[in-house]
Scaffold this motif. Structure first.
Motif, PDB file in Angstrom:
ATOM      1  N   THR A 346      82.264  68.718  24.454  1.00 15.14           N
ATOM      2  CA  THR A 346      83.047  69.934  24.443  1.00 15.14           C
ATOM      3  C   THR A 346      82.200  71.224  24.787  1.00 15.14           C
ATOM      4  N   ALA A 347      82.901  72.297  24.597  1.00 17.30           N
ATOM      5  CA  ALA A 347      82.031  73.719  25.053  1.00 17.30           C
ATOM      6  C   ALA A 347      81.167  74.162  24.272  1.00 17.30           C
ATOM      7  N   GLY A 348      80.338  75.064  24.551  1.00 15.18           N
ATOM      8  CA  GLY A 348      79.220  75.708  23.700  1.00 15.18           C
ATOM      9  C   GLY A 348      78.305  74.859  22.858  1.00 15.18           C
ATOM     10  N   LYS A 349      77.746  75.231  21.706  1.00 16.42           N
ATOM     11  CA  LYS A 349      77.083  74.424  20.741  1.00 16.42           C
ATOM     12  C   LYS A 349      77.338  72.933  20.639  1.00 16.42           C
ATOM     13  N   LEU A 350      78.511  72.985  20.252  1.00 13.65           N
ATOM     14  CA  LEU A 350      79.368  71.560  19.794  1.00 13.65           C
ATOM     15  C   LEU A 350      79.112  70.570  20.980  1.00 13.65           C
ATOM     16  N   GLY A 351      79.089  71.188  22.290  1.00 13.83           N
ATOM     17  CA  GLY A 351      78.819  70.196  23.460  1.00 13.83           C
ATOM     18  C   GLY A 351      77.613  69.807  23.531  1.00 13.83           C
ATOM     19  N   SER A 352      76.632  70.507  23.080  1.00 13.15           N
ATOM     20  CA  SER A 352      75.158  70.464  23.007  1.00 13.15           C
ATOM     21  C   SER A 352      74.869  69.327  22.239  1.00 13.15           C
ATOM     22  N   ARG A 353      75.636  69.460  21.018  1.00 16.27           N
ATOM     23  CA  ARG A 353      75.483  68.355  19.911  1.00 16.27           C
ATOM     24  C   ARG A 353      76.067  67.021  20.357  1.00 16.27           C
ATOM     25  N   ASP A 354      77.476  67.217  21.073  1.00 12.46           N
ATOM     26  CA  ASP A 354      77.877  65.830  21.641  1.00 12.46           C
ATOM     27  C   ASP A 354      76.914  65.080  22.392  1.00 12.46           C
ATOM     28  N   LEU A 355      76.156  65.598  23.151  1.00 12.12           N
ATOM     29  CA  LEU A 355      75.299  65.164  24.377  1.00 12.12           C
ATOM     30  C   LEU A 355      74.277  63.961  23.589  1.00 12.12           C
ATOM     31  N   ALA A 435      67.942  77.520  36.156  1.00 10.96           N
ATOM     32  CA  ALA A 435      68.657  76.554  34.955  1.00 10.96           C
ATOM     33  C   ALA A 435      68.063  77.276  33.705  1.00 10.96           C
ATOM     34  N   ASN A 436      69.276  76.935  32.707  1.00 10.98           N
ATOM     35  CA  ASN A 436      69.027  77.762  31.442  1.00 10.98           C
ATOM     36  C   ASN A 436      69.751  76.745  30.227  1.00 10.98           C
ATOM     37  N   PRO A 437      68.810  75.788  30.030  1.00 12.73           N
ATOM     38  CA  PRO A 437      69.359  74.891  29.129  1.00 12.73           C
ATOM     39  C   PRO A 437      69.246  75.616  27.483  1.00 12.73           C
ATOM     40  N   SER A 438      70.325  75.578  26.682  1.00  4.30           N
ATOM     41  CA  SER A 438      70.216  75.956  25.345  1.00  4.30           C
ATOM     42  C   SER A 438      69.554  75.407  24.443  1.00  4.30           C
ATOM     43  N   ARG A 439      68.943  76.003  23.488  1.00  4.73           N
ATOM     44  CA  ARG A 439      68.103  75.275  22.482  1.00  4.73           C
ATOM     45  C   ARG A 439      68.709  74.083  21.896  1.00  4.73           C
ATOM     46  N   ALA A 440      70.188  74.295  21.669  1.00 13.77           N
ATOM     47  CA  ALA A 440      70.760  73.284  21.182  1.00 13.77           C
ATOM     48  C   ALA A 440      70.930  71.942  22.091  1.00 13.77           C
ATOM     49  N   THR A 441      70.681  72.205  23.192  1.00 15.19           N
ATOM     50  CA  THR A 441      70.733  70.986  24.199  1.00 15.19           C
ATOM     51  C   THR A 441      69.498  70.579  24.511  1.00 15.19           C
ATOM     52  N   LEU A 442      68.519  71.114  24.281  1.00 12.78           N
ATOM     53  CA  LEU A 442      66.988  70.464  24.471  1.00 12.78           C
ATOM     54  C   LEU A 442      66.923  69.821  22.982  1.00 12.78           C
ATOM     55  N   GLN A 443      67.299  70.505  21.840  1.00 10.21           N
ATOM     56  CA  GLN A 443      67.142  69.792  20.503  1.00 10.21           C
ATOM     57  C   GLN A 443      67.798  68.237  20.550  1.00 10.21           C
ATOM     58  N   SER A 444      68.912  68.374  21.137  1.00  9.29           N
ATOM     59  CA  SER A 444      69.743  67.107  21.237  1.00  9.29           C
ATOM     60  C   SER A 444      68.969  66.031  21.940  1.00  9.29           C
ATOM     61  N   VAL A 445      68.313  66.266  23.191  1.00 11.03           N
ATOM     62  CA  VAL A 445      67.607  65.480  23.894  1.00 11.03           C
ATOM     63  C   VAL A 445      66.476  64.932  23.241  1.00 11.03           C
ATOM     64  N   ASN A 446      65.838  65.968  22.619  1.00  2.86           N
ATOM     65  CA  ASN A 446      64.595  65.592  21.778  1.00  2.86           C
ATOM     66  C   ASN A 446      64.794  64.734  20.543  1.00  2.86           C
ATOM     67  N   ALA A 447      65.684  64.920  19.924  1.00  7.18           N
ATOM     68  CA  ALA A 447      66.187  64.043  18.788  1.00  7.18           C
ATOM     69  C   ALA A 447      66.698  62.452  19.348  1.00  7.18           C
ATOM     70  N   PHE A 448      67.437  62.451  20.657  1.00  7.26           N
ATOM     71  CA  PHE A 448      67.882  61.247  20.942  1.00  7.26           C
ATOM     72  C   PHE A 448      66.587  60.211  21.536  1.00  7.26           C
TER      73      PHE A 448
END
Length: 670
Positions: A346-355, A435-448
């Protein structure tokens, strides 16, 4: 004799109240959109004058800088954050290397970087400290033998001698972090013929009147576009310092690009009609967003990034396409069929968490299509979610040889470290600077990536029944007791379950959390307050020199601390959590100045136990000098289909001593 005061003499009249409202109305009208646009146009004339005086191209420090540069005069963009220059938070960003600026500097023997700041400050921290740090670190990396170019240069009018010295003391660490990325520094060196040197220009500066020669260095002219307003804007005749800053709060969706494309029309429109005109322009520009071409992530020859609208026309050039978004692209599915993968975000921070929950699909999709010569990863902007997917791919499926970077079957997850993740991210940011990855996106990748690590980074729990799988041997867990403890949001927590051992407690900490803390101070020098932010327990190879540490987390939290007096500030902290299965113990360590290594013991946690309220409690303490540190962890575990997982926990922390006395209560929720 004078009459005594009456109640009416002490009550403010209606006119006084009206006067206060009048002042507020004047302030609002001063900060109106039309005044902002006029101030931006006025400041842009000064910016162009600076460029002409130095005969150098203009580079915008995004997002603010682009408002002050006419598009035909804009030579490039940079992303230097003011927060990397904040007092005590000085940093050399490994996420934003800004190497694209070196191209402009090398081609034109320098550049002018434009930014602004709001009322009261002379110049933004990005210009006074962040970019000077960048120049000094790059000079040390690219010109190691020219030691006369290694010192830090900062503006004395904005940076004190003490702060300058503290920043300069960190340059060696910043250089080491840059070198650890393993980037081809020789390629960057070829772009420059001499070291970098920052110079500062404000509207109070005297500009050169003739050609300037800089034989010993490339000048990086740092231009603060707005003139300083020491008081309120009300007395400035409508002029607003830093009018282009934080445009999300005033521009109603208008962008700097739309402003310059429609400047004349906007400037002659009245304030009352501006909202309607801006809405019209935003609607038109929204139909023409994105564009461009796919970007190759070097040094690979396989991975490309783009916006989704670009993928629709370029997809035939690729073996496979991966899209991230709220809905599947039916056109791409029809064209590519099984060679198209959609990650539901989804859009925004929720999308980053979905990732985080979608990334495993990419690995399965990729492996089943080997060998491939080209993959396109896209998202609505081509700058956020797609970057996260590419980062995960580079970490999992990329050759160790940084100069080849060819994708292959999944690499050993044990080899993934924070250093590797930073290095792979630097590949993306140097290849795709916008490129401008959000902090939430990077945190999701790191956690994965970290949750997939094999032992010893995560110790396996005993099988069901080996140590009392969903309950303690001696005491069954009651649902009634588990409801005694509720998180701050009032939501119900399901049945509590005892972890199999201290190892189970340790494993349960892994991943990302939302943090809500209340701090109560009993010392006049330390304020009480609340903290809201995010935290991660990141698994890594144990850094202890001893052989008795089985697993380790680097704990990191960031957020906003608001004191009881109303003051707000960004805050963060780090700890190291270590597990020793031999002694059934978790130790918590303070982190040193390098942000990675242990600097001293905080407290030790012994074996967990079930208290009378159905909570699983782990507690411990440590005497440091004259100060006693005590910590108590209270867990509630949510029952899933097979394995119990921690949904939230509470940390009660107390410090007592002659100079320290405070307590805090922190809720961690998934």
């Amino acid at each position: 004799m004078q009459k005594p005061l009456r109640t009416s003499d002490l009550v403010f009249s209606a006119s006084a109240t009206d006067f206060s409202e009048t002042l507020k109305s004047i302030k609002r009208s001063t900060l109106c959109i039309s005044n902002r646009l006029r101030s931006i146009e006025q400041d842009s004339q000064f910016v162009c004058t600076v460029a002409d005086a130095y005969n150098l191209p203009l580079v915008a420090n995004e997002r603010c800088g682009s408002w002050y540069i006419p598009p035909e005069r804009k030579a490039g963009s940079a992303y230097f954050k003011s927060t990397d220059g904040h007092m005590g938070e000085w940093s050399f960003s490994l996420r934003r290397l800004n190497t694209q600026v070196l191209d402009v500097i090398g081609q034109h023997d320098g550049c002018v970087i434009v930014d602004s700041t709001r009322r009261g400050k002379r110049m933004p921290d990005a210009l006074s400290k962040t970019i000077p740090i960048w120049c000094a670190v790059l000079n040390r990396a690219l010109f190691p033998k020219q030691t006369n170019a290694h010192q830090l240069h900062s503006p004395p009018i904005s940076v004190s001698i003490s702060e300058h010295s503290q920043i300069e003391a960190r340059l060696g660490l910043f250089l080491k972090q840059l070198q650890e990325l393993g980037l081809p520094l020789s390629a960057f060196r070829e772009k420059l013929s001499k070291p970098l040197r920052p110079l500062w220009v404000t509207q109070e500066s005297i500009l050169p009147t003739g050609p300037s020669a800089f034989d010993a260095f490339h000048p990086v002219v740092l231009c603060t576009s707005s003139r300083r307003v020491p008081g309120g804007e009300v007395s400035e005749g409508g002029y607003i310092q830093g009018a282009g800053d934080d445009s999300e709060g005033w521009a109603r969706g208008l962008t700097s690009q739309s402003f310059w494309q429609n400047k004349e029309r906007l400037m002659r429109t009245s304030e009352n009609d501006l909202p309607d005109l801006i809405q019209e322009l935003v609607g038109v520009s929204g139909l023409n967003v994105a564009g461009g071409k796919p970007v190759l992530i070097q040094p690979t020859t396989v991975l490309h990034l783009s916006a989704i609208d670009v993928a629709a026309t370029a997809c035939k050039e690729f073996d496979a396409v991966v899209s991230c978004g709220a809905s599947e692209d039916t056109g791409l599915r029809e064209l590519l069929k099984s060679n198209y993968l959609h990650l539901q975000c989804t859009a925004g921070k929720l999308g980053s968490r979905d990732l985080r929950g979608e990334l495993h699909k990419f690995n399965n999709f990729f492996v089943s299509r080997l060998p491939v010569e080209s993959i396109l990863i896209c998202c609505p902007t081509g700058k956020d979610l797609s970057v996260g997917v590419a980062l995960a791919a580079l970490c999992m499926c990329c050759d160790d040889n940084v100069y080849l970077g060819n994708l292959k079957t999944q690499s050993s997850m044990e080899s993934i470290t924070k250093a590797l993740i930073r290095q792979r991210l630097s590949w993306i940011m140097t290849s795709h600077p916008s490129a401008n990855p959000s902090r939430a996106t990077l945190q999701s990748v790191n956690a994965f990536l970290m949750q997939r690590l094999s032992p010893p980074a995560a110790i396996q729990q005993p099988p069901p029944g080996a140590n009392g799988h969903l309950q303690d041997h001696n005491r069954p867990v009651s649902t009634e007791a588990s409801s005694a403890l509720s998180p701050p949001d009032g939501s119900n927590i399901l049945q509590a379950a005892r972890p199999s051992s201290i190892t189970g407690t340790f494993n349960a900490l892994s991943g990302s959390w939302t943090v809500n803390r209340t701090l109560t101070s009993y010392h006049l020098g330390l304020p009480s307050g609340t903290f809201i932010g995010n935290a991660t327990f990141t698994a890594r190879t144990p850094t202890s020199r001893g052989n008795n540490v089985d697993a380790e987390y680097l704990y990191s939290e960031t957020g906003v601390f608001k004191t009881s007096t109303g003051l707000e500030m960004h805050a963060g902290r780090k700890y190291i959590y270590r597990l020793q299965t031999g002694t059934e113990e978790i130790s918590v360590w303070f982190v040193g100045d390098d942000g990675e290594s242990a600097a001293g013991l905080g407290w030790r946690l012994g074996s967990d136990q079930l208290d009378g309220n159905g909570k699983i409690v782990t507690k411990g303490g440590h005497l440091c000098g004259e100060d006693q540190y005590d910590a108590r962890y209270e867990f509630q575990r949510r029952i899933d289909q097979q394995e119990p997982s921690v949904d939230s926990f509470r940390l009660i922390y107390q410090v007592k001593g002659p100079r320290k006395k405070y307590s805090s209560e922190t809720w961690f929720t998934r």
